[in-house]
Scaffold this active site. Structure first.
Site, PDB file in Angstrom:
ATOM      1  N   CYS A  72       0.689  -1.099   0.007  1.00  0.00           N
ATOM      2  CA  CYS A  72       0.016  -0.066  -0.039  1.00  0.00           C
ATOM      3  C   CYS A  72       0.923   1.435   0.250  1.00  0.00           C
ATOM      4  O   CYS A  72       2.090   1.092   0.466  1.00  0.00           O
ATOM      5  CB  CYS A  72      -0.943  -0.014   1.523  1.00  0.00           C
ATOM      6  N   ASP A  73       0.406   2.455  -0.513  1.00  0.00           N
ATOM      7  CA  ASP A  73       0.805   3.639  -0.423  1.00  0.00           C
ATOM      8  C   ASP A  73       0.017   4.872  -0.361  1.00  0.00           C
ATOM      9  O   ASP A  73      -0.962   4.701  -1.431  1.00  0.00           O
ATOM     10  CB  ASP A  73       2.007   3.781  -1.616  1.00  0.00           C
ATOM     11  N   SER A  74       0.265   5.947   0.210  1.00  0.00           N
ATOM     12  CA  SER A  74      -0.799   7.021   0.267  1.00  0.00           C
ATOM     13  C   SER A  74      -0.012   8.320  -0.102  1.00  0.00           C
ATOM     14  O   SER A  74       1.033   8.590   0.310  1.00  0.00           O
ATOM     15  CB  SER A  74      -1.478   6.955   1.542  1.00  0.00           C
TER      16      SER A  74
END
Length: 211
Positions: A72-74
């Protein structure tokens, strides 16, 4: 039993999974994020987070055969500008002075690598699926004193956009449009959809059921 590996060091993502009854293995990737983005060139924020999530999952997957690996990455997008983690306290304070009373878009990329023996394609490679969750975040019109106090806690220095919704920063978020889990950093509904694309039910991952 199906095992999920979380390719992230984020305590918030781990807590989100645990609150949903899932106890993953945690394996932090060694991905050079700036290098990934440089190689990609100019891409929209929603695609950038997906590329980083993909890179993290692919980096971890070879060491965890027989599992499902989630990266995941934001990033926060404000006026077309992408805001990741602030470099220091001064940058975090400047960010908040720009964000207060306004709205941004929090993009979280999710990438799932199916490294199970029966999850491989005809060439023997793991099947991969991914998608991005985007949530509109409305920020409160916080005062300079509130910004200084918040930055002094150190919390905004460790997260994309310099805020959390599940911690001290939650007081400064007026509301969201979309999945609030995506703002935390891992959208549970989107994870369910990705699992379903690999013929896995989210209930198959439940291990932390209430007694």
């Amino acid at each position: 039993m199906t095992t999920l590996v979380l390719a992230s060091a984020s305590p918030a993502r781990l807590a989100t999974l645990r609150s949903a009854g899932i106890e993953p293995r945690v394996a932090v990737s060694a991905v050079d994020e700036p290098a990934v983005l440089r190689a990609a060139g100019a891409v929209p924020p929603a695609q950038a987070v997906l590329l980083l999530a993909q890179a993290k999952a692919r980096d971890v997957a070879p060491g965890h055969p027989g599992t499902l690996v989630l990266g995941c990455d934001s990033m926060l997008e404000l006026d077309g500008e992408v805001l990741g983690k602030p470099a220091d306290a001064a940058e975090a304070a400047d960010r908040w002075r720009a964000m207060r009373g306004r709205s941004g878009r929090l993009h979280t990329g999710h990438w799932l690598v199916d490294a199970r023996d029966d999850g491989r394609d005809v060439g023997g490679e793991p099947v991969e699926v991914g998608a991005t969750s985007t949530t509109v975040v409305h920020f409160a019109d916080v005062t300079d004193a509130e910004i200084d106090a918040y930055v002094a806690t150190g919390e905004p220095l460790w997260v994309a956009g310099a805020f959390t919704i599940d911690g001290l920063g939650g007081s400064f978020v007026r509301g969201v449009e979309g999945d609030h889990h995506g703002v935390v950093g891992l959208s549970l509904p989107l994870l369910r959809d990705l699992l379903a694309r690999r013929d896995v039910t989210v209930t198959a991952l439940w291990t932390l059921l209430p007694s």
